[in-house]
Design a protein around this motif. Structure first.
Motif, PDB file in Angstrom:
ATOM      1  N   ALA A 243      36.478  31.965  26.981  1.00 20.96           N
ATOM      2  CA  ALA A 243      37.067  31.271  25.824  1.00 20.96           C
ATOM      3  C   ALA A 243      37.578  32.279  24.802  1.00 20.96           C
ATOM      4  N   LEU A 244      36.809  33.339  24.569  1.00  9.15           N
ATOM      5  CA  LEU A 244      37.263  34.376  23.637  1.00  9.15           C
ATOM      6  C   LEU A 244      38.495  35.095  24.175  1.00  9.15           C
ATOM      7  N   LEU A 245      38.533  35.326  25.490  1.00  8.52           N
ATOM      8  CA  LEU A 245      39.705  35.974  26.095  1.00  8.52           C
ATOM      9  C   LEU A 245      40.943  35.099  25.921  1.00  8.52           C
ATOM     10  N   GLU A 246      40.801  33.781  26.078  1.00  6.98           N
ATOM     11  CA  GLU A 246      41.941  32.883  25.867  1.00  6.98           C
ATOM     12  C   GLU A 246      42.502  33.033  24.454  1.00  6.98           C
ATOM     13  N   THR A 247      41.625  33.255  23.489  1.00  4.05           N
ATOM     14  CA  THR A 247      42.051  33.423  22.098  1.00  4.05           C
ATOM     15  C   THR A 247      42.698  34.783  21.876  1.00  4.05           C
ATOM     16  N   ARG A 248      42.113  35.825  22.460  1.00  2.00           N
ATOM     17  CA  ARG A 248      42.609  37.181  22.249  1.00  2.00           C
ATOM     18  C   ARG A 248      43.874  37.486  23.027  1.00  2.00           C
ATOM     19  N   ALA A 249      44.030  36.869  24.196  1.00  2.00           N
ATOM     20  CA  ALA A 249      45.191  37.153  25.060  1.00  2.00           C
ATOM     21  C   ALA A 249      45.863  35.845  25.467  1.00  2.00           C
ATOM     22  N   PRO A 250      46.432  35.108  24.501  1.00  6.02           N
ATOM     23  CA  PRO A 250      47.028  33.819  24.841  1.00  6.02           C
ATOM     24  C   PRO A 250      48.203  33.982  25.796  1.00  6.02           C
ATOM     25  N   GLY A 251      48.358  33.011  26.655  1.00  7.54           N
ATOM     26  CA  GLY A 251      49.455  33.019  27.614  1.00  7.54           C
ATOM     27  C   GLY A 251      49.022  32.343  28.897  1.00  7.54           C
ATOM     28  N   ARG A 252      49.890  32.398  29.908  1.00  2.56           N
ATOM     29  CA  ARG A 252      49.602  31.718  31.170  1.00  2.56           C
ATOM     30  C   ARG A 252      50.067  32.537  32.372  1.00  2.56           C
ATOM     31  N   SER A 253      50.206  33.861  32.232  1.00  3.90           N
ATOM     32  CA  SER A 253      50.765  34.636  33.336  1.00  3.90           C
ATOM     33  C   SER A 253      49.725  35.277  34.249  1.00  3.90           C
ATOM     34  N   VAL A 254      48.469  35.352  33.821  1.00  2.63           N
ATOM     35  CA  VAL A 254      47.406  35.962  34.627  1.00  2.63           C
ATOM     36  C   VAL A 254      46.247  34.981  34.717  1.00  2.63           C
ATOM     37  N   GLU A 255      45.794  34.717  35.928  1.00  2.00           N
ATOM     38  CA  GLU A 255      44.627  33.854  36.093  1.00  2.00           C
ATOM     39  C   GLU A 255      43.394  34.739  36.272  1.00  2.00           C
TER      40      GLU A 255
ATOM     41  N   LEU B  26      43.173  44.149  32.044  1.00  2.00           N
ATOM     42  CA  LEU B  26      42.685  43.476  30.842  1.00  2.00           C
ATOM     43  C   LEU B  26      41.997  44.426  29.867  1.00  2.00           C
ATOM     44  N   ALA B  27      41.990  45.710  30.160  1.00  3.68           N
ATOM     45  CA  ALA B  27      41.319  46.694  29.294  1.00  3.68           C
ATOM     46  C   ALA B  27      41.747  46.610  27.827  1.00  3.68           C
ATOM     47  N   PRO B  28      43.025  46.362  27.519  1.00  2.47           N
ATOM     48  CA  PRO B  28      43.407  46.293  26.089  1.00  2.47           C
ATOM     49  C   PRO B  28      42.740  45.151  25.324  1.00  2.47           C
ATOM     50  N   TYR B  29      42.226  44.168  26.029  1.00  2.00           N
ATOM     51  CA  TYR B  29      41.616  43.013  25.366  1.00  2.00           C
ATOM     52  C   TYR B  29      40.090  43.090  25.305  1.00  2.00           C
ATOM     53  N   LEU B  30      39.522  44.095  25.958  1.00  2.00           N
ATOM     54  CA  LEU B  30      38.068  44.212  26.081  1.00  2.00           C
ATOM     55  C   LEU B  30      37.540  45.391  25.279  1.00  2.00           C
ATOM     56  N   PRO B  31      36.311  45.371  24.818  1.00  2.00           N
ATOM     57  CA  PRO B  31      35.334  44.284  24.945  1.00  2.00           C
ATOM     58  C   PRO B  31      35.645  43.152  23.962  1.00  2.00           C
ATOM     59  N   LEU B  32      35.039  42.008  24.241  1.00  2.00           N
ATOM     60  CA  LEU B  32      35.248  40.809  23.440  1.00  2.00           C
ATOM     61  C   LEU B  32      34.109  40.552  22.450  1.00  2.00           C
ATOM     62  N   GLY B  33      32.936  41.057  22.778  1.00  3.54           N
ATOM     63  CA  GLY B  33      31.766  40.731  21.970  1.00  3.54           C
ATOM     64  C   GLY B  33      31.319  41.832  21.067  1.00  3.54           C
TER      65      GLY B  33
ATOM     66  N   LEU C 154      30.349  47.670  30.479  1.00  2.00           N
ATOM     67  CA  LEU C 154      31.065  48.217  31.621  1.00  2.00           C
ATOM     68  C   LEU C 154      32.527  48.387  31.229  1.00  2.00           C
ATOM     69  N   ALA C 155      33.103  49.528  31.565  1.00  2.00           N
ATOM     70  CA  ALA C 155      34.521  49.783  31.278  1.00  2.00           C
ATOM     71  C   ALA C 155      35.386  49.251  32.410  1.00  2.00           C
ATOM     72  N   TRP C 156      36.586  48.808  32.072  1.00  4.07           N
ATOM     73  CA  TRP C 156      37.518  48.266  33.052  1.00  4.07           C
ATOM     74  C   TRP C 156      37.778  49.258  34.185  1.00  4.07           C
ATOM     75  N   ALA C 157      38.059  50.508  33.830  1.00  2.00           N
ATOM     76  CA  ALA C 157      38.351  51.523  34.855  1.00  2.00           C
ATOM     77  C   ALA C 157      37.166  51.718  35.793  1.00  2.00           C
ATOM     78  N   GLU C 158      35.980  51.719  35.255  1.00  3.66           N
ATOM     79  CA  GLU C 158      34.773  51.866  36.077  1.00  3.66           C
ATOM     80  C   GLU C 158      34.617  50.675  37.029  1.00  3.66           C
ATOM     81  N   ALA C 159      34.877  49.479  36.540  1.00  2.00           N
ATOM     82  CA  ALA C 159      34.786  48.287  37.387  1.00  2.00           C
ATOM     83  C   ALA C 159      35.805  48.336  38.516  1.00  2.00           C
ATOM     84  N   GLU C 160      37.021  48.795  38.212  1.00  2.00           N
ATOM     85  CA  GLU C 160      38.053  48.924  39.248  1.00  2.00           C
ATOM     86  C   GLU C 160      37.661  49.979  40.273  1.00  2.00           C
ATOM     87  N   GLU C 161      37.233  51.143  39.799  1.00  2.00           N
ATOM     88  CA  GLU C 161      36.860  52.235  40.702  1.00  2.00           C
ATOM     89  C   GLU C 161      35.686  51.863  41.597  1.00  2.00           C
ATOM     90  N   SER C 162      34.780  51.045  41.090  1.00  2.00           N
ATOM     91  CA  SER C 162      33.601  50.624  41.850  1.00  2.00           C
ATOM     92  C   SER C 162      33.846  49.366  42.667  1.00  2.00           C
TER      93      SER C 162
END
Length: 119
Positions: A39-51, A112-119, A92-100
């Protein structure tokens, strides 16, 4: 258009977050945290191009760009709930999650790294 997710009640969020941080999160905690941070991501990154898919709990469409309406989306990010919550909270960092290989991302605008972290 599907209903947008809503952020969690602050008291319930605090309790679930504490259990997650202590590695004692129950499935109900992961469900609450997953939906809250989506829900927070929907607010921070509004749009419909990435599911963004976090099975089995929820999926949202975010990020400005070409709107997706039918069939398989051109851009998809998918991960398990624990990975999503760790990314959303900054544990957890986006790059670390991708690499792992903790997430799968295909298509444009799926970083989605530019929008994270949300909390």
């Amino acid at each position: 258009m599907p209903a947008r997710l809503r952020p969690a009640d602050p008291a319930a969020l605090a309790e679930a977050t504490a259990r997650f941080a202590a590695d004692a999160a129950a499935p109900a905690d992961l469900k609450l945290l997953t939906k809250h941070y989506l829900a927070l991501l929907e607010t921070r990154a509004p749009g419909r191009s990435v599911e963004v898919r976090v099975p089995p709990y929820a999926a949202v469409q975010v990020v400005e760009g070409v709107r997706h309406t039918r069939g398989t989306p051109p851009a998809v990010v998918e991960m398990d709930p624990a990975t999503w919550v760790a990314l959303a909270t900054g544990a957890l960092a986006w790059a670390e999650a991708e690499e792992s290989a903790l997430l799968r991302a295909s298509g444009e605008r799926t970083n989605l790294a530019p929008y994270l972290p949300l909390g």
